[in-house]
Every structure is written in structure tokens, then in C-alpha cells.
Design an enzyme around this catalytic site. Sequence first.
Site, PDB file in Angstrom:
ATOM      1  N   SER A   1     -14.952  29.207 -33.419  1.00 42.62           N
ATOM      2  CA  SER A   1     -15.723  30.451 -33.365  1.00 42.62           C
ATOM      3  C   SER A   1     -17.217  30.165 -33.552  1.00 42.62           C
ATOM      4  O   SER A   1     -18.062  30.810 -32.948  1.00 42.62           O
ATOM      5  CB  SER A   1     -15.228  31.417 -34.445  1.00 42.62           C
TER       6      SER A   1
ATOM      7  N   GLY B   1     -18.421  37.247 -18.932  1.00 39.52           N
ATOM      8  CA  GLY B   1     -17.587  37.556 -17.767  1.00 39.52           C
ATOM      9  C   GLY B   1     -16.149  37.135 -18.011  1.00 39.52           C
ATOM     10  O   GLY B   1     -15.212  37.806 -17.594  1.00 39.52           O
TER      11      GLY B   1
ATOM     12  N   GLU C   1     -11.222  32.734 -25.445  1.00 38.92           N
ATOM     13  CA  GLU C   1     -12.390  33.472 -24.907  1.00 38.92           C
ATOM     14  C   GLU C   1     -13.100  34.239 -26.031  1.00 38.92           C
ATOM     15  O   GLU C   1     -13.656  35.310 -25.825  1.00 38.92           O
ATOM     16  CB  GLU C   1     -11.938  34.412 -23.785  1.00 38.92           C
ATOM     17  N   GLY C   2     -13.091  33.669 -27.224  1.00 37.55           N
ATOM     18  CA  GLY C   2     -13.612  34.343 -28.418  1.00 37.55           C
ATOM     19  C   GLY C   2     -12.477  35.082 -29.084  1.00 37.55           C
ATOM     20  O   GLY C   2     -11.860  35.949 -28.457  1.00 37.55           O
TER      21      GLY C   2
ATOM     22  N   GLY D   1      18.674  42.279 -28.279  1.00 36.89           N
ATOM     23  CA  GLY D   1      19.114  40.888 -28.307  1.00 36.89           C
ATOM     24  C   GLY D   1      18.810  40.169 -27.006  1.00 36.89           C
ATOM     25  O   GLY D   1      18.388  38.999 -27.005  1.00 36.89           O
TER      26      GLY D   1
END
Lengths: 388, 265
Positions: free
Chosen positions: A131, A240, A362-363, A339
Site C-alpha cells: 500500500s 484507470g 489495484e489498491g 452444499g
Amino acid sequence: MDFKLSDEQRLIRKAARDFSFKELAPNAREWEEKHHFSREVFEMMGDLDFTGLYVPEEYDGTNVGRLTAALVFEELAKGCYATAVYLTVHNMVTNLICQYGTEEQKERWVKPLARGEKLGAYSLTEAEAGSDAAALSTSAVRKNGGYVVNGTKLYVTSGGVADVYAVMVRTSDAHKSKGISTLIVEKGTPGFAFGPHEAKMGLNASPTTELHFNNCFVPEENILGAEGLGFNFAMTALNGGRINIGACSVGLAQQAFDYALAYAHKRQQFGKPIVSFQALQFMFADMATEIDAARLMVYRAASLMDEGEDCMMEAAMGKRLATDVAMRVTTDAVQILGGYGYMKSYPVEMYMRFAKIGQIFEGTNQIQRVVIAREITKYKGRKRPDSY
Amino acid sequence: MDIVVLVKQVPNTTEVRIDPKTGNLIREGVESIINPEDRHALEAALQIRDNTGGKVTVLSMGPPQAIDGICEALAMGADRGILLSDRIFAGADTWATSTTLGRAIRKIEQFDLVLAGRQAVDGDTAQIGPQVAEYLGIPQLTYVQKLEVREGAVIAERALEDGCEHIEAPTPVLVTVLSSLNEPRYPTVAGLIDSTRPRAPIEIWNGADLGVKAYEVGLAGSLTQVVKTFTPKGARNTQYLEGSPAAVAAQLIDALRKKEIRLGE
């Protein structure tokens, strides 16, 4: 505010849906189990022009824009989430070089990438820089008209199978984020090697590896833009990328929903199809509502980007919501199948495992909240211009 | 070689349901697609054109939204699209449809080969191809699974129930194809961008363009009328056989014999 797609968008979506249904869906389970990456399918996607969605025609792309691309990714993710994901990364990298590269770089990399002859990968993460991406330490030291690169990058989508890598490296220790640059490194460069395919909870149709740089010489014509711009490039690309991952997650959620709904119509208990029980109807109502909300947010972010407007917050919101919704909806789909849902002979458990990564890459969704909070607090409590 | 391909828009039949009350097809929310076998016909046409030159024209009859199929066909590589669309064409049976398509092909004039799918998945009649050939007065080769073109002729392998047949016919000729003929390509993104532009090579012809009278086409020109559509009621009765493979096989043969199902020679 017009919620109608153009004929072009509608038919491109249909083509993607058809391709996904025929070429991806029947193979997704086998690819996942066998950790198989299909180069052939990538090349087919090149033939269909899915590999250069943001690139102008003069560089062999189609430049259909973010919204249309989101429609394509959404449909492909229904068939195979892993394939859709690596294709978004490929398009992101292709676009990155196209936007910031020199004419020579575009000629050399963007054209074959856009045509689907070469596969692109993106590399930012390191062991100590997740991060906190700007903490990356893979070094690139200037020497004899190029850079000598040393270090290890982590969790690279399409690692080993991709041909062109956009790698974020440290060219200066003076500044944290401003000391980062982007180098384009080709597979086969001496000193550039790959770790093994990491065994993952899901997404195994798309290899994830480490990149190892050991005194790897990269010529200076391979730097994107200039020294110090790498972190900016990386973040712009991810903006993006968030729309794309949002789109993939909407597709995954929709697929799980469709599967569970069809099942609930067929499955009989207490003498009736289980879809007739309100307990399940309310689940489906919530799932459908949330998928729709996520889809609209992702499309809105994509539309803003197509119009050249700032959409940092909208993209982060869309990514956060869509991936959380995909997690919830796929989990509920397993619940609805009971199940059977837990068994590998049904696809929903696989969808659930796929969904989890969306909340992380992507973060992480925690970082998305950081991005969103930064945007909403930057006006110090004043109303955002042109907001609701 | 100039080729006309007959293409029909049909509902995606994996999803088709019939309304039990009205007996009509439930089309709401059902996606329209190019009839699967017609895609194979188009693929064959594109391959022939790519090898020998010429022009591929796709011809379809249907409501205005059937233009989607024409756009897709152009995006796969067809050169020209013609949609026959007019209220007077509505409700046509296969006779009226063949008449309308035949008139349009005559208006196209220049053609060596007409290609079509064997049949459409919504009607399953397999009548349009042969009837169009009759209308045009040209030979017809149906159920084709291999196709080769020569100067002024085509050589086809027809799939028959008990084998196959190699047959040659002079052009112009009409050929209906099976899905085993080839693997159709997909429309490309770039192709779809071009084919949905206002200047795409698509023409829409109505009754006046074809010079047909209202009583010759559509419901009025049809020789048959649909009286009723319904889903046959057949209760499925599953019977599980247990035991060793040999015992299960013996039980299965007994069960089939009891139902007087022929087991072959």
C-alpha cells in the site's frame, strides 16, 4: 444523463459476451485447476482488437474509450475473471506507454502490444512496498548510457508470460515518490529473471510471479518520460485500472448472480422451486440492487474519464463498491446453492475465490477509502464545485 | 466470386421459452443473434472471397433491429449489407420469405453463389435455402459440410443420413451449410466501429424497392398460417440402473426392448 449505450457499444459488448461464453467460460475451471495460461486465447483477443482498447488507430489500437472497454472487461470476466484481469493490465500498460512514450517507444512497443502480438505487464509492488508503494527500493543506477537495475518486485500479473514490463524503480534516494521512474524492460534482457508461479487462492489462469533484477542493464531509451515521473505514471495508470477492476468485478458478480438465479428456479425443495421462497427472493433482490449500483458507479467513472474529467474519487468509489459487491454476491451465490455451492463441480465456489482478490489488488479497499477521503476533505468542508 | 449470404436474426435459443397461456415465444429480455448456421455460411463466403476475390453481400429480412446482425456480419468482414424491412413483409411464412429474398437477390443481379445456413434455430424448417434456389431457378446443394470452388463451379460434400455425397454444380448455385463446415470468426472491435457508423455500406430496401405487391409478401403472401404454438407435454421419467457395468448394460437393453426401441442390426 443518458443511460443508453450506443449501437457501437452494444454490439462490442455482444461480441465480447459471445467470445467469453464460447472461448473462456468452458475452459475457466480447467485453466484454474491446472494453473494454465492460454497464450492462444490472448492472441485471439488480439484478433478481436481487445488488446488495444485505449490506443489510437495510428498505433494499431481502436481507442474505444473507457466505458466501452469496461463493457468488454465486464463480459470477459463472466467467462474467466483471471483472463479479464490480465487483459486489463495489458491494456493499462499499453496505454501508459502510448500516453507518455516517445515516438520510437510507441513504434517499438505500443504497436505490437495493441495488436496482441506482445503481452504487457505492470510492476509496482515490492515486499516492503505494498500500500505504501512509494517506499519501493528496487534500484536503477545510471551507467554507460543506461541503468543497472537490482532488486525484486512482487506479485506481477502475467509475470514470466508477458513480453514487455513497465517496472517502477528507484532512480534517486533524495525524494521518496519523486525518486521513482518507469523503465520498460523486455523479457529476455540479461539479468532479468522470474520467480516461480505463485500458487494462489484463485486467478491461477493468470500467472503471478516475482521479477528478479540482478545487475540488469536497461538502456536509457527504455525510460518512460523522464526520471522522477514514475510514481505519477504508476498512480495515473492505477486510476484507470480501478475502473477496469470494478468492471471485472461487476461482471463476476453478475455471472454468480445469473448462475444462482437459474439454479434457484430449477432446484426444488418442499415441492417448490427454491426461488419461490421469500428468504431467497430478498437475497436476490439485494444482490441485484447492489450489482446495479456498482455497475452504475463504474460506468460513471469510466464516462468521466472518457470526457477527460477528473475522476480520482469516482474511480476509487466504483472499485471499492464493485469489488465488495462481488465478494458479497459470490458468497451469497454459494449460500443459495447450499452444499452444491461448496463443491468444485459447481462454479460458484471458484467465483467466490476470484472475488476476494478484487478487494486487495489495484489498491486495497482500505487504500480506496484513503483516496476517497482525501478527495472529500480537500475542500475543507466547503461544498465541492458542481457537486450535488 | 460474388457471394450473397442469407442471414437471419433469431432469439438466442438456449434462453427461449414459450408463454404457456398465449403460446407465443417470450422474446422479452431474450437477446437476438445471427442464426448459428448462418455464421458458418458467412465464414465460408469470407474464406472464398479472401482466396478468390469478389464481394460478399449479406442479405437479411426482418424488423429494423435486425440491422444488428448486418453490422456484425460487416464487422466479420462482409463488404455490403442489405436489410429487407417493411411492414408488408411482416408475418411471412417460408414461401413469402423466399419470394422476398429471391426478389432481392435478382435485384442484386451480380452473384455466383448464394450461401445460407441449413436452417434457423427458431423455425427449424430448412425451407428457405431450397425455396430461394427454386425461385431463382438455380441448382441447390444442401447439408454441405465441405465446399470447394473452381472456375464456374463448386464441389461440395453433402452430409446424408448414411454417409456423404460429393457433388459438383455449375455457378450460379445456392448452397446451405452445416456447422461442421468451418469455425466462424468473431466480429472485431474495429469492424464494429466501422459498421455502426452512419456511412457503413448498409442499405435498407422496402417493398417498393423490390417492386413487390403487398399481397405477394408477408402474411398476405403466405401459403400457410400458424394456428397454434405449444410446448409438447412429455413427462420425463428417470429410471436409475444399478449394479455392475455388465448388469447395468443388460438391464438397459431389456428396458429399451420393452419400449420397442430398435437397437440396430
